[in-house]
Design an enzyme around this catalytic site. Structure first.
Site, mmCIF file in Angstrom:
data_model
loop_
_atom_site.group_PDB
_atom_site.id
_atom_site.type_symbol
_atom_site.label_atom_id
_atom_site.label_comp_id
_atom_site.label_asym_id
_atom_site.label_seq_id
_atom_site.Cartn_x
_atom_site.Cartn_y
_atom_site.Cartn_z
ATOM 1 N N GLU A 102 0.848 -1.200 0.000
ATOM 2 C CA GLU A 102 0.000 0.000 0.000
ATOM 3 C C GLU A 102 0.881 1.247 0.000
ATOM 4 O O GLU A 102 1.980 1.233 0.553
ATOM 5 C CB GLU A 102 -0.876 0.018 1.257
ATOM 6 N N ASP A 106 -4.467 5.420 5.928
ATOM 7 C CA ASP A 106 -4.997 6.651 6.518
ATOM 8 C C ASP A 106 -5.977 6.268 7.639
ATOM 9 O O ASP A 106 -5.565 6.017 8.769
ATOM 10 C CB ASP A 106 -5.654 7.457 5.385
HETATM 11 P P1 5GP Z 1 -7.908 4.671 4.161
HETATM 12 O O1 5GP Z 1 -8.911 3.690 3.648
HETATM 13 O O2 5GP Z 1 -6.800 4.043 4.971
HETATM 14 O O3 5GP Z 1 -8.559 5.818 4.897
HETATM 15 O O4 5GP Z 1 -7.274 5.398 2.913
HETATM 16 C C1 5GP Z 1 -6.425 4.790 2.052
HETATM 17 C C2 5GP Z 1 -6.374 5.536 0.726
HETATM 18 O O5 5GP Z 1 -6.708 6.940 0.834
HETATM 19 C C3 5GP Z 1 -4.956 5.515 0.204
HETATM 20 O O6 5GP Z 1 -4.680 4.327 -0.503
HETATM 21 C C4 5GP Z 1 -4.901 6.764 -0.644
HETATM 22 O O7 5GP Z 1 -5.377 6.469 -1.932
HETATM 23 C C5 5GP Z 1 -5.857 7.728 0.035
HETATM 24 N N1 5GP Z 1 -5.125 8.696 0.883
HETATM 25 C C6 5GP Z 1 -5.159 8.771 2.234
HETATM 26 N N2 5GP Z 1 -4.385 9.780 2.689
HETATM 27 C C7 5GP Z 1 -3.824 10.345 1.594
HETATM 28 C C8 5GP Z 1 -2.900 11.452 1.419
HETATM 29 O O8 5GP Z 1 -2.427 12.122 2.367
HETATM 30 N N3 5GP Z 1 -2.556 11.742 0.143
HETATM 31 C C9 5GP Z 1 -3.033 11.063 -0.937
HETATM 32 N N4 5GP Z 1 -2.615 11.446 -2.140
HETATM 33 N N5 5GP Z 1 -3.909 10.020 -0.803
HETATM 34 C C10 5GP Z 1 -4.292 9.661 0.448
#
Ligand code: 5GP
Length: 178
Positions: A102, A106
Site C-alpha cells: 500500500e 490513513d
Molecule cells: P484509508 O482507507 O486508509 O482511509 O485510505 C487509504 C487511501 O486513501 C490511500 O490508498 C490513498 O489512496 C488515500 N489517501 C489517504 N491519505 C492520503 C494522502 O495524504 N494523500 C493522498 N494522495 N492520498 C491519500
C-alpha cells in the site's frame, strides 16, 4: 527544494528521494530475511502504490512474484454502505505467502474491508507493507508489518500519490502547507 503548487494548493517538501530510497532498501532487506525460501506473492494496490511497489520489488533478492490490483468501491446492499472488491486478482492465494503493498494507510477503512476478503482465500500468511501511515487518522486499526514512515495527519502527494490526478510523478513526498 521549494514549495510546489498543484491545482489550487501549496505543498512543501517532506521526505526526500534519498530518504525514501534508504527506507525501501531496509524494508526489502527485512522481507528478504523473513521470506527466504517462501516465494512470497506481493499484491500492489493501484494506483497509488505503483512507484513504491516498483522500487521495493527491484530491491528484493529472494524469489518472489508480484501482481497488481485495483480496488473498486460500490454501494452494497448491507447497511455498512460501500463494498470493496478487487479487480484483476487472478492468482490463487491458497497456500501462498501474501504481502500487500500500500502507498498509505490513513483511516484504515480500505484495508479493514479488503483484508477479510483475502483471508477467505486461505493464504498461508498475509502481511502488510505500507510506505506511509497516519496513526492520528486511525479509525479502523490495521497492523502494518513493514512500515516506511509514520507521518502527521496532513495530506501528502508525490511518489505515486496524487492530488486530484496530479503529482504522482514527483520523486519526493510533499505535504500540504497549513
Ligand atoms: P484509508 O482507507 O486508509 O482511509 O485510505 C487509504 C487511501 O486513501 C490511500 O490508498 C490513498 O489512496 C488515500 N489517501 C489517504 N491519505 C492520503 C494522502 O495524504 N494523500 C493522498 N494522495 N492520498 C491519500
Amino acid at each position: 527544494m521549494h514549495t510546489l503548487r498543484v491545482h489550487d494548493k501549496e505543498f512543501e517538501p517532506y521526505l526526500t528521494a534519498a530518504e525514501i530510497e534508504q527506507k525501501i532498501k531496509s524494508i526489502a532487506a527485512d522481507i528478504d530475511r523473513d521470506y527466504q525460501g517462501k516465494r512470497p506473492l506481493f499484491i500492489s494496490i493501484l494506483n497509488g502504490s505503483f512507484m513504491f511497489a516498483s522500487d521495493l520489488f527491484k530491491e528484493i533478492k529472494i524469489e518472489a512474484e508480484i501482481c497488481f490490483i485495483k480496488l473498486a468501491s460500490y454501494k452494497g446492499t448491507k447497511s455498512s454502505g460501500h463494498v470493496i472488491t478487487a479487480i484483476g486478482l487472478d492468482i490463487d492465494l491458497i497456500d501462498r505467502h501474501v504481502i500487500i503493498l500500500e502507498d498509505i494507510v490513513d483511516t484504515g477503512k480500505t484495508l479493514s474491508e479488503f483484508l477479510p476478503q483475502l483471508s477467505h482465500q486461505h493464504p498461508l500468511s498475509l502481511k502488510i507493507a505500507s510506505l506511509l501511515h497516519k496513526p492520528e487518522a486511525t479509525v479502523y486499526p490495521i497492523k502494518i508489518d513493514y512500515l516506511g514512515f509514520s507521518i502527521p495527519n496532513k495530506f501528502v502527494l508525490g511518489y505515486g500519490l496524487d492530488y486530484d490526478g496530479l503529482g504522482r510523478n514527483i520523486r519526493e513526498i510533499y505535504q500540504l502547507v497549513g
